[in-house]
Design a protein around this motif. Structure first.
Motif, PDB file in Angstrom:
ATOM      1  N   LYS A   8      34.030  80.625 -28.922  1.00 37.48           N
ATOM      2  CA  LYS A   8      35.343  80.923 -28.333  1.00 37.48           C
ATOM      3  C   LYS A   8      36.416  80.046 -28.963  1.00 37.48           C
ATOM      4  CE  LYS A   8      33.941  82.619 -23.773  1.00 37.48           C
ATOM      5  NZ  LYS A   8      33.984  82.375 -22.301  1.00 37.48           N
ATOM      6  N   ARG A   9      36.055  78.803 -29.212  1.00 44.57           N
ATOM      7  CA  ARG A   9      37.002  77.875 -29.835  1.00 44.57           C
ATOM      8  C   ARG A   9      37.343  78.348 -31.251  1.00 44.57           C
ATOM      9  NH1 ARG A   9      40.261  74.043 -27.447  1.00 44.57           N
ATOM     10  NH2 ARG A   9      40.506  72.182 -28.739  1.00 44.57           N
ATOM     11  N   ILE A  10      36.334  78.750 -31.992  1.00 47.78           N
ATOM     12  CA  ILE A  10      36.545  79.241 -33.359  1.00 47.78           C
ATOM     13  C   ILE A  10      37.418  80.498 -33.336  1.00 47.78           C
ATOM     14  CG2 ILE A  10      35.412  80.291 -35.360  1.00 47.78           C
ATOM     15  CD1 ILE A  10      33.010  78.432 -34.763  1.00 47.78           C
ATOM     16  N   GLN A  70      49.878  66.998 -26.068  1.00 49.28           N
ATOM     17  CA  GLN A  70      48.788  67.744 -25.438  1.00 49.28           C
ATOM     18  C   GLN A  70      47.863  68.381 -26.482  1.00 49.28           C
ATOM     19  OE1 GLN A  70      48.098  68.163 -21.782  1.00 49.28           O
ATOM     20  NE2 GLN A  70      49.202  66.240 -22.135  1.00 49.28           N
ATOM     21  N   GLY A  71      47.650  67.671 -27.579  1.00 49.11           N
ATOM     22  CA  GLY A  71      46.743  68.144 -28.624  1.00 49.11           C
ATOM     23  C   GLY A  71      47.417  68.984 -29.693  1.00 49.11           C
ATOM     24  N   ALA A  72      48.699  69.294 -29.521  1.00 50.02           N
ATOM     25  CA  ALA A  72      49.393  70.154 -30.494  1.00 50.02           C
ATOM     26  C   ALA A  72      49.433  69.540 -31.888  1.00 50.02           C
ATOM     27  CB  ALA A  72      50.824  70.435 -30.019  1.00 50.02           C
ATOM     28  N   HIS A  73      49.356  68.210 -31.976  1.00 44.94           N
ATOM     29  CA  HIS A  73      49.419  67.533 -33.278  1.00 44.94           C
ATOM     30  C   HIS A  73      48.234  67.892 -34.170  1.00 44.94           C
ATOM     31  CE1 HIS A  73      47.129  64.955 -30.538  1.00 44.94           C
ATOM     32  NE2 HIS A  73      46.491  64.501 -31.598  1.00 44.94           N
ATOM     33  N   ARG A  74      47.157  68.408 -33.576  1.00 47.24           N
ATOM     34  CA  ARG A  74      45.985  68.752 -34.378  1.00 47.24           C
ATOM     35  C   ARG A  74      46.117  70.117 -35.050  1.00 47.24           C
ATOM     36  NH1 ARG A  74      42.754  66.841 -29.944  1.00 47.24           N
ATOM     37  NH2 ARG A  74      41.640  68.825 -29.746  1.00 47.24           N
ATOM     38  N   TRP A  75      47.137  70.890 -34.663  1.00 48.42           N
ATOM     39  CA  TRP A  75      47.251  72.260 -35.168  1.00 48.42           C
ATOM     40  C   TRP A  75      48.458  72.433 -36.091  1.00 48.42           C
ATOM     41  CZ3 TRP A  75      42.642  73.045 -33.900  1.00 48.42           C
ATOM     42  CH2 TRP A  75      42.148  72.689 -32.654  1.00 48.42           C
ATOM     43  N   GLU A 187      43.498  80.901 -47.461  1.00 44.52           N
ATOM     44  CA  GLU A 187      44.223  79.807 -46.816  1.00 44.52           C
ATOM     45  C   GLU A 187      43.787  79.657 -45.365  1.00 44.52           C
ATOM     46  OE1 GLU A 187      48.654  79.491 -48.669  1.00 44.52           O
ATOM     47  OE2 GLU A 187      48.150  81.437 -47.790  1.00 44.52           O
ATOM     48  N   GLN A 188      43.604  80.772 -44.685  1.00 41.66           N
ATOM     49  CA  GLN A 188      43.164  80.721 -43.287  1.00 41.66           C
ATOM     50  C   GLN A 188      41.811  80.033 -43.171  1.00 41.66           C
ATOM     51  OE1 GLN A 188      43.699  84.243 -40.716  1.00 41.66           O
ATOM     52  NE2 GLN A 188      44.832  85.175 -42.398  1.00 41.66           N
ATOM     53  N   GLU A 189      40.904  80.381 -44.065  1.00 40.46           N
ATOM     54  CA  GLU A 189      39.564  79.802 -44.019  1.00 40.46           C
ATOM     55  C   GLU A 189      39.599  78.302 -44.303  1.00 40.46           C
ATOM     56  OE1 GLU A 189      35.669  80.047 -43.041  1.00 40.46           O
ATOM     57  OE2 GLU A 189      37.146  81.679 -42.978  1.00 40.46           O
ATOM     58  N   GLN A 190      40.407  77.900 -45.265  1.00 42.74           N
ATOM     59  CA  GLN A 190      40.514  76.485 -45.615  1.00 42.74           C
ATOM     60  C   GLN A 190      41.065  75.665 -44.455  1.00 42.74           C
ATOM     61  OE1 GLN A 190      43.108  75.682 -48.931  1.00 42.74           O
ATOM     62  NE2 GLN A 190      42.887  73.476 -48.763  1.00 42.74           N
ATOM     63  N   ILE A 191      42.130  76.163 -43.842  1.00 46.88           N
ATOM     64  CA  ILE A 191      42.741  75.448 -42.719  1.00 46.88           C
ATOM     65  C   ILE A 191      41.795  75.443 -41.521  1.00 46.88           C
ATOM     66  CG2 ILE A 191      44.684  75.400 -41.116  1.00 46.88           C
ATOM     67  CD1 ILE A 191      46.364  76.732 -43.337  1.00 46.88           C
ATOM     68  N   LYS A 192      41.095  76.552 -41.309  1.00 48.95           N
ATOM     69  CA  LYS A 192      40.141  76.616 -40.193  1.00 48.95           C
ATOM     70  C   LYS A 192      39.071  75.545 -40.315  1.00 48.95           C
ATOM     71  CE  LYS A 192      36.865  79.748 -39.881  1.00 48.95           C
ATOM     72  NZ  LYS A 192      36.160  81.049 -39.703  1.00 48.95           N
ATOM     73  N   GLU A 193      38.552  75.358 -41.518  1.00 51.73           N
ATOM     74  CA  GLU A 193      37.535  74.331 -41.734  1.00 51.73           C
ATOM     75  C   GLU A 193      38.096  72.937 -41.453  1.00 51.73           C
ATOM     76  OE1 GLU A 193      34.304  74.834 -42.292  1.00 51.73           O
ATOM     77  OE2 GLU A 193      34.784  76.962 -42.060  1.00 51.73           O
ATOM     78  N   GLU A 194      39.327  72.674 -41.880  1.00 47.25           N
ATOM     79  CA  GLU A 194      39.971  71.386 -41.615  1.00 47.25           C
ATOM     80  C   GLU A 194      40.111  71.162 -40.109  1.00 47.25           C
ATOM     81  OE1 GLU A 194      43.752  71.302 -43.530  1.00 47.25           O
ATOM     82  OE2 GLU A 194      42.946  71.588 -45.554  1.00 47.25           O
ATOM     83  N   TRP A 195      40.598  72.175 -39.433  1.00 51.52           N
ATOM     84  CA  TRP A 195      40.844  72.058 -38.000  1.00 51.52           C
ATOM     85  C   TRP A 195      39.550  71.906 -37.209  1.00 51.52           C
ATOM     86  CZ3 TRP A 195      45.160  76.166 -36.679  1.00 51.52           C
ATOM     87  CH2 TRP A 195      46.363  75.737 -37.248  1.00 51.52           C
ATOM     88  N   LEU A 196      38.526  72.674 -37.600  1.00 58.90           N
ATOM     89  CA  LEU A 196      37.251  72.581 -36.888  1.00 58.90           C
ATOM     90  C   LEU A 196      36.669  71.183 -37.002  1.00 58.90           C
ATOM     91  CD1 LEU A 196      35.531  75.986 -37.716  1.00 58.90           C
ATOM     92  CD2 LEU A 196      36.184  75.145 -35.456  1.00 58.90           C
ATOM     93  N   TYR A 197      36.759  70.599 -38.192  1.00 57.41           N
ATOM     94  CA  TYR A 197      36.248  69.244 -38.390  1.00 57.41           C
ATOM     95  C   TYR A 197      36.975  68.260 -37.470  1.00 57.41           C
ATOM     96  CZ  TYR A 197      35.517  64.676 -40.508  1.00 57.41           C
ATOM     97  OH  TYR A 197      35.227  63.349 -40.700  1.00 57.41           O
ATOM     98  N   ARG A 198      38.309  68.321 -37.481  1.00 63.51           N
ATOM     99  CA  ARG A 198      39.105  67.423 -36.645  1.00 63.51           C
ATOM    100  C   ARG A 198      38.821  67.667 -35.163  1.00 63.51           C
ATOM    101  NH1 ARG A 198      43.801  65.158 -38.932  1.00 63.51           N
ATOM    102  NH2 ARG A 198      44.848  65.378 -36.931  1.00 63.51           N
ATOM    103  N   ASP A 199      38.696  68.925 -34.804  1.00 61.55           N
ATOM    104  CA  ASP A 199      38.491  69.274 -33.402  1.00 61.55           C
ATOM    105  C   ASP A 199      37.145  68.770 -32.898  1.00 61.55           C
ATOM    106  OD1 ASP A 199      39.445  70.614 -31.029  1.00 61.55           O
ATOM    107  OD2 ASP A 199      37.959  72.188 -31.416  1.00 61.55           O
ATOM    108  N   ILE A 200      36.110  68.962 -33.699  1.00 58.02           N
ATOM    109  CA  ILE A 200      34.769  68.515 -33.297  1.00 58.02           C
ATOM    110  C   ILE A 200      34.728  66.996 -33.157  1.00 58.02           C
ATOM    111  CG2 ILE A 200      32.371  68.300 -34.075  1.00 58.02           C
ATOM    112  CD1 ILE A 200      32.720  71.107 -35.359  1.00 58.02           C
ATOM    113  N   ILE A 201      35.286  66.288 -34.134  1.00 60.43           N
ATOM    114  CA  ILE A 201      35.291  64.825 -34.072  1.00 60.43           C
ATOM    115  C   ILE A 201      36.091  64.339 -32.870  1.00 60.43           C
ATOM    116  CG2 ILE A 201      36.032  62.710 -35.245  1.00 60.43           C
ATOM    117  CD1 ILE A 201      33.587  64.048 -36.489  1.00 60.43           C
ATOM    118  N   ALA A 202      37.251  64.943 -32.647  1.00 60.33           N
ATOM    119  CA  ALA A 202      38.112  64.518 -31.538  1.00 60.33           C
ATOM    120  C   ALA A 202      37.426  64.743 -30.195  1.00 60.33           C
ATOM    121  CB  ALA A 202      39.429  65.263 -31.595  1.00 60.33           C
TER     122      ALA A 202
END
Length: 214
Positions: A8-10, A70-75, A187-202
């Motif tokens: 769901k997050r993805i 509220q987490g917006a800085h990650r996106w 570009e979408q795939e590249q950014i998604k991978e960046e965001w998923l990494y940050r999101d999981i770690i956070a």
């Protein structure tokens, strides 16, 4: 259950990326309040902005207040531009086809609603006390104001940014620009991978680990 939650997050991240507006960008010209920066980050995320730049001199490490964002800085993709490089940066943006829209109280300024924000746009917001610097004003394609009916001539920079961005959002929605992906699939795939990494770690660290750019 966790796998379903992750999916769901993805899916949510993929949906956000389909609506992002990479050619609606914001640069802060020496905004020095970390609270204002954090509120602007939240408004940028809400309007679908992907790129936020901030030009600052001595205070180039403004703190992000997570209780405000509220987490917006990650996106968002945030980048610091050195003060001595901001003119070159703006010139490069103009060469790429961006209109530079600057908030400035001036006799030639027009209402912020009169600008066509469906064009590639770089919105420049100025310092809390002195506004936009003279060298930036010299590069402006449009100078805008927010009409005021009271004694005070301007709004807080974070409030002003939100108003302008949501006018841009309204125009872009009317034109269907949020319904068609503005980023290509790579570009979408590249950014998604960046965001998923940050999101999981956070999420695993529960905010105890400071990620790059935070």
């Amino acid at each position: 259950m966790r796998e379903m939650s992750n999916q769901k997050r993805i899916s949510r991240i993929e949906e956000i990326l389909r609506h992002k507006q990479p050619d609606l960008q914001v640069i802060l010209d020496d905004v020095n309040s970390s609270q204002n920066l954090s509120a602007i980050i939240r408004s940028c995320d809400g309007a679908g902005v992907l790129h936020l730049y901030y030009a600052a001199g001595c205070n180039d490490t403004l703190k992000v207040h997570k209780t405000i964002t509220q987490g917006a800085h990650r996106w968002l993709r945030r980048k610091h531009i050195a003060t001595e490089e901001k003119v070159t940066f703006l010139e490069e943006k103009k060469a790429e086809g961006y209109q530079v829209v600057v908030t400035h109280l001036d006799e030639n300024a027009v209402s912020f609603r009169e600008i066509d924000y469906t064009k590639p746009t770089l919105l420049v917001m100025g310092n809390e006390k002195e506004g936009v610097s003279k060298e930036v004003l010299a590069l402006a394609d449009h100078k805008i104001i927010i009409p005021m009916q009271g004694m005070v001539q301007s709004l807080n920079v974070s409030v002003a940014t939100a108003l302008i961005l949501y006018e841009a959002q309204r125009q872009r929605e009317d034109k269907g620009m949020y319904e068609t992906a503005q980023l290509d699939s790579e570009e979408q795939e590249q950014i998604k991978e960046e965001w998923l990494y940050r999101d999981i770690i956070a999420r695993r660290s529960k905010g105890k680990i400071k990620l790059p750019g935070e």
